[in-house]
Design an enzyme around this catalytic site. Structure first.
Site, PDB file in Angstrom:
ATOM      1  N   ARG A 108      26.071  24.648 -12.185  1.00 37.86           N
ATOM      2  CA  ARG A 108      25.030  23.885 -11.470  1.00 37.86           C
ATOM      3  C   ARG A 108      24.286  24.874 -10.587  1.00 37.86           C
ATOM      4  NH1 ARG A 108      25.195  18.179  -8.501  1.00 37.86           N
ATOM      5  NH2 ARG A 108      24.864  17.674 -10.678  1.00 37.86           N
ATOM      6  N   HIS A 135      18.641  18.411 -16.437  1.00 40.02           N
ATOM      7  CA  HIS A 135      19.995  17.885 -16.223  1.00 40.02           C
ATOM      8  C   HIS A 135      20.445  17.243 -17.541  1.00 40.02           C
ATOM      9  CE1 HIS A 135      23.458  16.640 -14.177  1.00 40.02           C
ATOM     10  NE2 HIS A 135      22.982  15.798 -13.293  1.00 40.02           N
ATOM     11  N   GLN A 138      23.353  14.685 -17.779  1.00 40.94           N
ATOM     12  CA  GLN A 138      22.950  13.372 -17.292  1.00 40.94           C
ATOM     13  C   GLN A 138      22.210  12.627 -18.409  1.00 40.94           C
ATOM     14  OE1 GLN A 138      23.567  12.118 -14.029  1.00 40.94           O
ATOM     15  NE2 GLN A 138      23.074  10.273 -15.171  1.00 40.94           N
ATOM     16  N   ASP A 230      15.097   8.152  -9.591  1.00 43.50           N
ATOM     17  CA  ASP A 230      15.940   9.202  -9.011  1.00 43.50           C
ATOM     18  C   ASP A 230      15.395   9.495  -7.613  1.00 43.50           C
ATOM     19  OD1 ASP A 230      17.737  11.286  -8.622  1.00 43.50           O
ATOM     20  OD2 ASP A 230      16.673  12.717  -9.901  1.00 43.50           O
ATOM     21  N   CYS A 270      20.632   8.179 -11.737  1.00 46.55           N
ATOM     22  CA  CYS A 270      21.671   9.195 -11.979  1.00 46.55           C
ATOM     23  C   CYS A 270      22.645   9.291 -10.823  1.00 46.55           C
ATOM     24  CB  CYS A 270      21.022  10.541 -12.248  1.00 46.55           C
ATOM     25  SG  CYS A 270      20.005  11.104 -10.877  1.00 46.55           S
ATOM     26  N   ARG A 298      29.359   9.768 -17.688  1.00 51.72           N
ATOM     27  CA  ARG A 298      29.295  11.234 -17.588  1.00 51.72           C
ATOM     28  C   ARG A 298      30.613  11.817 -18.124  1.00 51.72           C
ATOM     29  NH1 ARG A 298      26.047  13.690 -13.799  1.00 51.72           N
ATOM     30  NH2 ARG A 298      26.805  15.583 -14.769  1.00 51.72           N
TER      31      ARG A 298
HETATM   32  N1  NVA Z   1      17.111  15.181  -9.079  1.00 52.78           N
HETATM   33  C1  NVA Z   1      18.357  15.235  -8.355  1.00 52.78           C
HETATM   34  C2  NVA Z   1      19.485  14.868  -9.249  1.00 52.78           C
HETATM   35  C3  NVA Z   1      20.846  14.879  -8.610  1.00 52.78           C
HETATM   36  C4  NVA Z   1      21.940  14.579  -9.570  1.00 52.78           C
HETATM   37  C5  NVA Z   1      18.545  16.621  -7.765  1.00 52.78           C
HETATM   38  O1  NVA Z   1      18.246  17.609  -8.455  1.00 52.78           O
HETATM   39  O2  NVA Z   1      18.981  16.727  -6.629  1.00 52.78           O
HETATM   40  N1   CP Z   2      24.249  12.637 -11.177  1.00 53.76           N
HETATM   41  C1   CP Z   2      24.882  13.745 -10.735  1.00 53.76           C
HETATM   42  O1   CP Z   2      24.782  14.815 -11.310  1.00 53.76           O
HETATM   43  O2   CP Z   2      25.613  13.565  -9.607  1.00 53.76           O
HETATM   44  P1   CP Z   2      26.305  14.693  -8.732  1.00 53.76           P
HETATM   45  O3   CP Z   2      25.210  15.444  -8.015  1.00 53.76           O
HETATM   46  O4   CP Z   2      27.189  13.951  -7.796  1.00 53.76           O
HETATM   47  O5   CP Z   2      27.064  15.620  -9.638  1.00 53.76           O
END
Ligand code: NVA
Ligand code: CP
Length: 310
Positions: A108, A135, A138, A230, A270, A298
């Protein structure tokens, strides 16, 4: 016949063909059923996954870690602050080193290029667990959730309302590959990457569906089977939060907006949600909401992905 996916990495859903996505969804269904029945499936016995995190996570971390355990393997949580990566060791050297110990890497990250570099220098599969650009894990869980709830994907209409971000990109790629229509309502300046939209349109056309972008949330939601939103300020964009709240306010998913959708629409997010911003409690906690099934899925879809590539 099953498509061979062993050794493959996943940066974006564009790395997968329609057949491969369908194979992941079918495998997810099977693994979920086996889990419910209490049947063990140690498909990755003795295998290890390194999980690199530059950003926080609840769902991604827990679902990968638990998933790996359920598959008979082991997952290591590696925060960049604890790795030499945080002190300047290169991505290339990190990738080459980790590849000598583990059978797969999930990461990540902020910059999507970090994923590309990890893939380039690793000799084991690399899975994108979220970058600023996409993502894909997701997206897979989302397609699986829609399939479970609606019994099909082809021909459905998803309305994505809000910020045209990483999750939106993966939804465009995923929907267009499986023949689902997706229309995104985003304010001017917050639309998804035009290149993702252009590629999505091409793929959608092949599969008999469409990708559209509008600035009008009502138009997007009209007759939708799925409403998706989101957060307005993704991780790394916290400083823009106040400004984004102002601009994105008309894009809140609330009961009034949702009235335009089909009566049996499902609401998706998500997570994590900023309740009261992009979605009201009323919608997030309504009978139409499937957000926790989505979070659960997930686990199943990532287990399928790992079992297939590792
Ligand atoms: N768009 C959000 C998704 C989190 C799972 C982010 O990147 O923070
Ligand atoms: N949706 C998702 O990726 O959640 P987290 O940021 O908690 O991993």
């Amino acid at each position: 016949m099953a498509v061979q996916m062993k050794g493959r990495s996943l940066a974006t859903l564009n790395d997968l063909s329609r057949e491969e996505i369908e194979q992941i969804l079918k495998t997810s269904e099977l693994l979920k059923l086996q889990l419910i029945r209490g049947q063990e499936h140690p498909l990755l016995k003795g295998k290890t996954l390194a999980m690199i995190f530059e950003k926080p996570s609840t769902r991604t971390r827990v679902s990968f870690e638990v998933g790996m355990w359920q598959l008979g393997g082991y997952a290591l949580y590696l925060s960049t602050n604890d790795l030499q990566l945080g002190r300047g060791e290169t991505i290339a050297d990190t990738a080459r080193t980790l590849s000598r110990y583990v059978n797969g890497i999930m990461a990540r990250v902020f910059a999507h290029q970090t994923i590309i570099d990890l893939i380039r220098y690793s000799s084991v599969p690399v899975i994108n667990g979220l970058s600023d650009f996409s993502h894909p894990c997701q997206g897979l869980a989302d397609l699986f959730t829609v399939y479970e709830k609606k019994g099909r994907l082809e021909g459905l209409k998803m309305a994505y309302v809000g910020d045209g971000n990483n999750v939106a990109h993966s939804l465009i790629e995923g929907c267009s590959k499986v023949g689902m229509n997706i229309i995104l309502a985003c304010p001017k300046g917050y639309e998804p990457d035009p290149k993702v939209v252009a590629q999505g349109k091409k793929d959608a056309q092949k599969n008999g569906s469409d990708v559209r972008v509008t600035n009008d949330p009502k138009e997007a939601v009209k007759g939708a089977d799925v409403i998706y939103t989101d957060v307005w300020a993704s991780m790394g964009k916290e400083k823009e939060h106040a400004q984004r709240v102002k601009i994105l306010k008309p894009y809140q998913v609330n009961s009034k907006l949702a009235k335009g959708a089909k009566e049996d629409f499902i609401f998706m997010h998500c997570l994590p949600a900023h309740r009261g911003e992009e979605v009201t409690d009323e919608v997030a906690d309504s009978a139409n909401s499937v957000i926790f099934d989505q979070a659960e899925n997930r686990l199943h879809t990532q287990k399928a992905l790992m079992a297939l590539v590792m």
